[in-house]
Design a protein around this motif. Structure first.
Motif, PDB file in Angstrom:
ATOM      1  N   VAL A  83       3.370  -7.553 -10.287  1.00  0.00           N
ATOM      2  CA  VAL A  83       3.551  -8.919  -9.783  1.00  0.00           C
ATOM      3  C   VAL A  83       4.971  -9.432 -10.002  1.00  0.00           C
ATOM      4  CG1 VAL A  83       1.122  -9.508 -10.063  1.00  0.00           C
ATOM      5  CG2 VAL A  83       2.704  -9.933 -11.946  1.00  0.00           C
ATOM      6  N   ARG A  84       5.758  -8.758 -10.858  1.00  0.00           N
ATOM      7  CA  ARG A  84       7.150  -9.163 -11.061  1.00  0.00           C
ATOM      8  C   ARG A  84       8.098  -8.470 -10.089  1.00  0.00           C
ATOM      9  NH1 ARG A  84       8.511 -10.147 -17.419  1.00  0.00           N
ATOM     10  NH2 ARG A  84       6.624 -11.323 -17.970  1.00  0.00           N
ATOM     11  N   ASN A  85       7.574  -7.522  -9.333  1.00  0.00           N
ATOM     12  CA  ASN A  85       8.386  -6.782  -8.371  1.00  0.00           C
ATOM     13  C   ASN A  85       8.375  -7.531  -7.035  1.00  0.00           C
ATOM     14  OD1 ASN A  85       9.065  -4.857  -6.225  1.00  0.00           O
ATOM     15  ND2 ASN A  85       9.044  -3.320  -7.841  1.00  0.00           N
ATOM     16  N   ASN A  86       9.521  -8.040  -6.634  1.00  0.00           N
ATOM     17  CA  ASN A  86       9.585  -8.844  -5.414  1.00  0.00           C
ATOM     18  C   ASN A  86       9.254  -8.052  -4.156  1.00  0.00           C
ATOM     19  OD1 ASN A  86      10.191 -11.182  -6.805  1.00  0.00           O
ATOM     20  ND2 ASN A  86      12.406 -10.976  -6.541  1.00  0.00           N
ATOM     21  N   LEU A  87       9.538  -6.735  -4.163  1.00  0.00           N
ATOM     22  CA  LEU A  87       9.185  -5.910  -3.009  1.00  0.00           C
ATOM     23  C   LEU A  87       7.669  -5.823  -2.873  1.00  0.00           C
ATOM     24  CD1 LEU A  87       9.895  -4.038  -0.684  1.00  0.00           C
ATOM     25  CD2 LEU A  87      10.054  -2.147  -2.339  1.00  0.00           C
ATOM     26  N   HIS A  88       6.978  -5.606  -3.990  1.00  0.00           N
ATOM     27  CA  HIS A  88       5.514  -5.542  -3.951  1.00  0.00           C
ATOM     28  C   HIS A  88       4.930  -6.862  -3.459  1.00  0.00           C
ATOM     29  CE1 HIS A  88       5.135  -2.051  -7.107  1.00  0.00           C
ATOM     30  NE2 HIS A  88       5.854  -1.733  -6.037  1.00  0.00           N
ATOM     31  N   ARG A  89       5.448  -7.954  -3.978  1.00  0.00           N
ATOM     32  CA  ARG A  89       4.950  -9.263  -3.574  1.00  0.00           C
ATOM     33  C   ARG A  89       5.179  -9.480  -2.078  1.00  0.00           C
ATOM     34  NH1 ARG A  89       4.233 -12.706  -8.118  1.00  0.00           N
ATOM     35  NH2 ARG A  89       4.315 -14.535  -6.752  1.00  0.00           N
ATOM     36  N   ALA A  90       6.363  -9.123  -1.606  1.00  0.00           N
ATOM     37  CA  ALA A  90       6.683  -9.320  -0.192  1.00  0.00           C
ATOM     38  C   ALA A  90       5.767  -8.495   0.707  1.00  0.00           C
ATOM     39  CB  ALA A  90       8.149  -8.967   0.065  1.00  0.00           C
ATOM     40  N   LEU A  91       5.486  -7.251   0.314  1.00  0.00           N
ATOM     41  CA  LEU A  91       4.613  -6.403   1.130  1.00  0.00           C
ATOM     42  C   LEU A  91       3.218  -7.010   1.257  1.00  0.00           C
ATOM     43  CD1 LEU A  91       5.610  -2.823  -0.125  1.00  0.00           C
ATOM     44  CD2 LEU A  91       6.049  -3.811   2.150  1.00  0.00           C
ATOM     45  N   LEU A  92       2.665  -7.459   0.148  1.00  0.00           N
ATOM     46  CA  LEU A  92       1.331  -8.055   0.175  1.00  0.00           C
ATOM     47  C   LEU A  92       1.299  -9.290   1.066  1.00  0.00           C
ATOM     48  CD1 LEU A  92       0.109  -7.865  -3.547  1.00  0.00           C
ATOM     49  CD2 LEU A  92      -0.371  -6.311  -1.663  1.00  0.00           C
ATOM     50  N   LEU A  93       2.304 -10.116   0.951  1.00  0.00           N
ATOM     51  CA  LEU A  93       2.294 -11.375   1.683  1.00  0.00           C
ATOM     52  C   LEU A  93       2.686 -11.192   3.145  1.00  0.00           C
ATOM     53  CD1 LEU A  93       3.645 -13.540  -1.213  1.00  0.00           C
ATOM     54  CD2 LEU A  93       1.397 -13.703  -0.160  1.00  0.00           C
ATOM     55  N   ILE A  94       3.421 -10.130   3.471  1.00  0.00           N
ATOM     56  CA  ILE A  94       3.684  -9.819   4.881  1.00  0.00           C
ATOM     57  C   ILE A  94       2.380  -9.442   5.579  1.00  0.00           C
ATOM     58  CG2 ILE A  94       4.696  -8.084   6.411  1.00  0.00           C
ATOM     59  CD1 ILE A  94       7.177  -8.133   4.595  1.00  0.00           C
ATOM     60  N   VAL A  95       1.562  -8.623   4.917  1.00  0.00           N
ATOM     61  CA  VAL A  95       0.254  -8.277   5.490  1.00  0.00           C
ATOM     62  C   VAL A  95      -0.595  -9.539   5.660  1.00  0.00           C
ATOM     63  CG1 VAL A  95      -1.883  -7.001   5.112  1.00  0.00           C
ATOM     64  CG2 VAL A  95       0.306  -5.933   4.555  1.00  0.00           C
ATOM     65  N   THR A  96      -0.579 -10.406   4.650  1.00  0.00           N
ATOM     66  CA  THR A  96      -1.332 -11.665   4.733  1.00  0.00           C
ATOM     67  C   THR A  96      -0.824 -12.507   5.891  1.00  0.00           C
ATOM     68  OG1 THR A  96      -1.473 -11.598   2.310  1.00  0.00           O
ATOM     69  CG2 THR A  96      -2.164 -13.623   3.392  1.00  0.00           C
ATOM     70  N   PHE A  97       0.481 -12.558   6.055  1.00  0.00           N
ATOM     71  CA  PHE A  97       1.076 -13.317   7.157  1.00  0.00           C
ATOM     72  C   PHE A  97       0.629 -12.763   8.510  1.00  0.00           C
ATOM     73  CE2 PHE A  97       4.566 -13.285  10.274  1.00  0.00           C
ATOM     74  CZ  PHE A  97       4.674 -14.647  10.536  1.00  0.00           C
ATOM     75  N   LEU A  98       0.631 -11.441   8.664  1.00  0.00           N
ATOM     76  CA  LEU A  98       0.238 -10.831   9.936  1.00  0.00           C
ATOM     77  C   LEU A  98      -1.227 -11.120  10.252  1.00  0.00           C
ATOM     78  CD1 LEU A  98       2.083  -7.394   9.650  1.00  0.00           C
ATOM     79  CD2 LEU A  98       2.722  -9.359  11.084  1.00  0.00           C
ATOM     80  N   LEU A  99      -2.083 -11.055   9.218  1.00  0.00           N
ATOM     81  CA  LEU A  99      -3.497 -11.376   9.433  1.00  0.00           C
ATOM     82  C   LEU A  99      -3.676 -12.852   9.769  1.00  0.00           C
ATOM     83  CD1 LEU A  99      -5.156  -9.300   6.556  1.00  0.00           C
ATOM     84  CD2 LEU A  99      -5.247  -8.829   9.014  1.00  0.00           C
ATOM     85  N   ALA A 100      -2.864 -13.706   9.178  1.00  0.00           N
ATOM     86  CA  ALA A 100      -2.922 -15.140   9.490  1.00  0.00           C
ATOM     87  C   ALA A 100      -2.505 -15.388  10.932  1.00  0.00           C
ATOM     88  CB  ALA A 100      -2.025 -15.923   8.530  1.00  0.00           C
ATOM     89  N   MET A 101      -1.440 -14.707  11.385  1.00  0.00           N
ATOM     90  CA  MET A 101      -0.985 -14.871  12.765  1.00  0.00           C
ATOM     91  C   MET A 101      -2.024 -14.327  13.749  1.00  0.00           C
ATOM     92  SD  MET A 101       1.794 -16.533  12.652  1.00  0.00           S
ATOM     93  CE  MET A 101       0.907 -17.380  11.326  1.00  0.00           C
ATOM     94  N   ARG A 102      -2.674 -13.226  13.397  1.00  0.00           N
ATOM     95  CA  ARG A 102      -3.749 -12.685  14.237  1.00  0.00           C
ATOM     96  C   ARG A 102      -4.885 -13.699  14.367  1.00  0.00           C
ATOM     97  NH1 ARG A 102      -8.184  -9.130  12.176  1.00  0.00           N
ATOM     98  NH2 ARG A 102      -9.146  -8.045  13.947  1.00  0.00           N
ATOM     99  N   TYR A 103      -5.215 -14.333  13.244  1.00  0.00           N
ATOM    100  CA  TYR A 103      -6.291 -15.318  13.248  1.00  0.00           C
ATOM    101  C   TYR A 103      -5.919 -16.530  14.099  1.00  0.00           C
ATOM    102  CZ  TYR A 103      -9.037 -19.267  11.598  1.00  0.00           C
ATOM    103  OH  TYR A 103      -9.813 -20.392  11.547  1.00  0.00           O
ATOM    104  N   ILE A 104      -4.711 -17.049  13.926  1.00  0.00           N
ATOM    105  CA  ILE A 104      -4.292 -18.233  14.675  1.00  0.00           C
ATOM    106  C   ILE A 104      -4.210 -17.934  16.174  1.00  0.00           C
ATOM    107  CG2 ILE A 104      -2.262 -19.674  15.139  1.00  0.00           C
ATOM    108  CD1 ILE A 104      -3.999 -20.757  12.933  1.00  0.00           C
ATOM    109  N   TRP A 105      -3.731 -16.745  16.533  1.00  0.00           N
ATOM    110  CA  TRP A 105      -3.673 -16.362  17.950  1.00  0.00           C
ATOM    111  C   TRP A 105      -5.080 -16.317  18.549  1.00  0.00           C
ATOM    112  CZ3 TRP A 105      -0.262 -16.073  21.730  1.00  0.00           C
ATOM    113  CH2 TRP A 105      -0.609 -15.365  22.887  1.00  0.00           C
TER     114      TRP A 105
END
Length: 659
Positions: free
Chosen positions: A33-55
């Protein structure tokens, strides 16, 4: 006959859910959780799923265009949801980074050398009682930093407080008026300090009900090794339960509402360089304060605006995520909601000020985003929460389908997004977001907060500063009828509508297709949320209670007898001891670490020992205050505990049914 295409579609949707669950369960084994790359990867996937849902929501679930109730309801709900999702996505971006500065503070401890910087500790007060101020003053005097001066800034001009400060050996200040509220009070003090022969190097600010731990000053000063740092903010912890925790009986198994912000959001904001001042528990460089002319008074949340003023002048604000102070959370529900509505109003005033995101100033793009993100939070989250409990009623009473969706698509698209989000939150911020309880926390203040948000946006000036009352008598059950009323009405309408839809054919709307299953689940969920919200409006009695951080021993001395006892409960007035019993009225002394031999009197037997009344001297009382509030780890719980939540809510419901 079995509908094989439907079964196939549902099977595919279930596979999506199982995939999200399976991957989500592996996250804790490889994500740092202290690794910014790991955090970014998880939240990019979350963002893509959110955009899929909104579309999907915008293209597949809305009523056809036309001036119909279906269209107005369907499209307006989507508008609320879309705006709320923009705010959510903004928070995803912020959470993709994190910066923790404890190692930095360790590395630069004592950077000033042999001569300690001079620190002025400002405690602004308006209407707090002596027992609230006493612990703050005693804690400030007990700070490990030696070169300090404690100042009490009294905006009520109370003679008893002036005399008390003289007895405590701290500096007392009052001013002739209350112009500028808290910010004006502090600015008056800063001007007087500027007239001193030797002004301070740094200024620490504490609310009247916040007690600093011994290392508060030294740990904060360590981060000022960087000459660009103008302010260091630390988290706020609370030694009492907030009203939602307390009224629902879950104070030992559910974190207070501020834990998400202080333990997770502020470190992430610091990762972007946009952590902001929260008033109390902060330290500011004297030269930075004088550079900006003191605290701004254009907003009722002068702390956030102070950060922007500093950043506008090129000063940095940083965050030290360590439990270095603890204070009193609002104990009443009205005070709790009033405080958050004031925060909301103040943020709207900032957005419309010279330091707003669209104003001409020297703020960086990220600083403007910081303000915009906060505006999105206050203006979208709470109106959307109201909409979520209102819109299903349109189906039950008017047959209006606000979300026209196939069950399989709901499971595949929304279900996958929701489940993955929960899995990510479970790893990045474990035990912070509990469905239903999280919604209760937002819904209970949603109406006044939404009103404050739009009042502040369209009429930013002319609003008085609302002081959050602390202390007072909390020994009786109090029902907040006015706050409860709208939730009770909505709960009744929801239950009646549900029963009509199930048992009366003309309200069943069988032609609604799968949309009715979405509304059915949605409605049942709302029944739980509204029921809990109504229950939270019944305020339970409170009493002071301090349990030792770990099992502790004490020596009980009576005439002709000396014995060791376990301390099971210790407050400023009483102690419960496990061990030998003594007759009521027995006089003796209780030998406690740091406080010495305190005179006591046995007042009651217990099943495993005795209960005694403490009769401390003034010095011993102060030693107990330091022990309770200025030492040890952070009070409260940092994450939800499922077993404790179930047990606590069960006890609370049993209490309600037994009244």
């Amino acid at each position: 006959m079995l509908d094989f295409p439907l079964l196939s579609t549902l099977g595919s949707s279930t596979a999506h859910l199982l995939l999200a669950l399976g991957v989500g369960l592996t996250l804790s084994s490889w994500v740092d959780v202290r690794n910014n790359l790991h955090r970014a990867l998880l939240l990019i996937v979350t963002f893509l799923l959110a955009m899929r849902y909104i579309w999907w929501r915008g293209t597949e679930t809305l009523a056809p265009a036309g001036w119909t109730l279906d269209m107005l309801a369907s499209w307006s709900l989507f508008g609320f949801e879309l705006l709320a999702m923009v705010g959510t996505v903004s928070s995803y971006v912020i959470m993709s980074r994190i910066k923790l500065r404890s190692d930095e503070a360790d590395a630069h401890a004592g950077w000033w050398g042999e001569t300690e910087p001079r620190v002025a500790i400002l405690i602004a007060t308006y209407n707090e009682e002596q027992d609230v101020l006493e612990r703050t003053i005693v804690g400030a005097r007990a700070l490990g930093h030696r070169n300090k001066e404690v100042l009490i800034l009294d905006d009520s001009r109370r003679d008893w407080l002036r005399d008390y400060c003289a007895a405590q050996g701290v500096r007392y200040m009052r001013r002739p008026d209350n112009k500028g509220s808290k910010a004006g009070n502090i600015n008056h003090c800063l001007d007087r300090l500027a007239e001193d022969p030797v002004p301070p190097d740094f200024v620490a600010v504490l609310d009247a009900d916040f007690v600093p731990h011994r290392g508060f000053i030294s740990r904060c000063l360590a981060l000022f090794h960087d000459p660009k740092v103008g302010l260091v903010q630390t988290p706020q912890h609370f030694f009492n339960a907030d009203p939602i925790q307390h009224n629902l009986g879950i104070s030992h198994s559910y974190p207070d509402e501020q834990r998400f912000f202080f333990d997770h959001m502020q470190p992430s904001r610091d990762g972007w360089g946009i952590a902001f001042c929260c008033g109390t528990s902060s330290v500011c460089r004297w030269t930075a304060l004088r550079d900006i002319g003191g605290l701004p008074t254009e907003s009722v949340t002068e702390d956030f605006m102070l950060t922007l003023d500093l950043q506008d002048k090129g000063w940095a604000s940083v965050y030290l995520s360590e439990p270095l102070t603890e204070g009193l959370a609002p104990e009443g529900l009205k005070e709790y909601v009033t405080q958050r509505a004031r925060w909301c109003l103040g943020l709207m005033q900032i957005a419309r000020s010279r330091l707003g995101p669209l104003s001409k100033n020297n703020l960086r793009l990220r600083d403007r985003w910081s303000v915009a993100d906060s505006v999105l939070f206050w203006t979208t989250s709470f109106p959307f929460r109201i909409a979520v409990v209102v819109y299903p009623l349109l189906y039950w009473y008017f047959g209006t389908i606000v979300v026209d969706a196939q069950l399989a698509e709901v499971l595949s698209i929304f279900g996958t997004f929701f489940l993955w989000s929960q899995m990510v939150q479970r790893v990045l911020m474990p035990g912070m977001v509990v469905p239903i309880l999280h919604d209760v926390g937002q819904l209970i203040g949603a109406i006044p907060i939404s009103r404050a948000a739009f009042t502040g946006l369209f009429k930013p000036k002319g609003h008085p500063f609302s002081v959050t009352a602390k202390g007072g008598d909390r020994t009786r059950i109090t029902v907040q009828w006015r706050m409860m009323a709208p939730f009770t009405v909505l709960l009744a309408l929801t239950i009646v509508g549900l029963l009509l839809g199930i048992f009366v054919d003309r309200f069943a709307y069988h032609d609604a297709g799968d949309g009715k299953w979405v509304v059915l689940f949605w409605t049942i969920y709302n029944v739980f949320v509204l029921s809990m919200t109504v229950l939270a409006c019944v305020e339970l009695p409170r009493r002071e209670r301090h349990i030792a951080d770990r099992p502790d021993r004490a020596i009980f001395v009576t005439e002709g007898d000396i014995r060791r006892h376990w301390i099971t409960t210790l407050t400023m007035d009483e102690a419960r001891l496990r061990g030998r019993t003594y007759p009521v009225g027995t006089q003796g002394k209780l030998r406690l670490r740091d406080a010495g031999d305190i005179a006591v009197e046995v007042i009651a037997p217990t099943v495993d020992g005795i209960r005694v009344r403490l009769l401390p001297t003034v010095e011993q009382r102060e030693a107990l205050l330091v022990r309770f509030y200025a030492e040890g780890a952070a009070p409260g719980t940092a994450r939800a505990q499922l077993g404790g939540l179930i047990a606590g809510l069960s006890r609370r419901l049993s209490f309600s049914s037994g009244r």
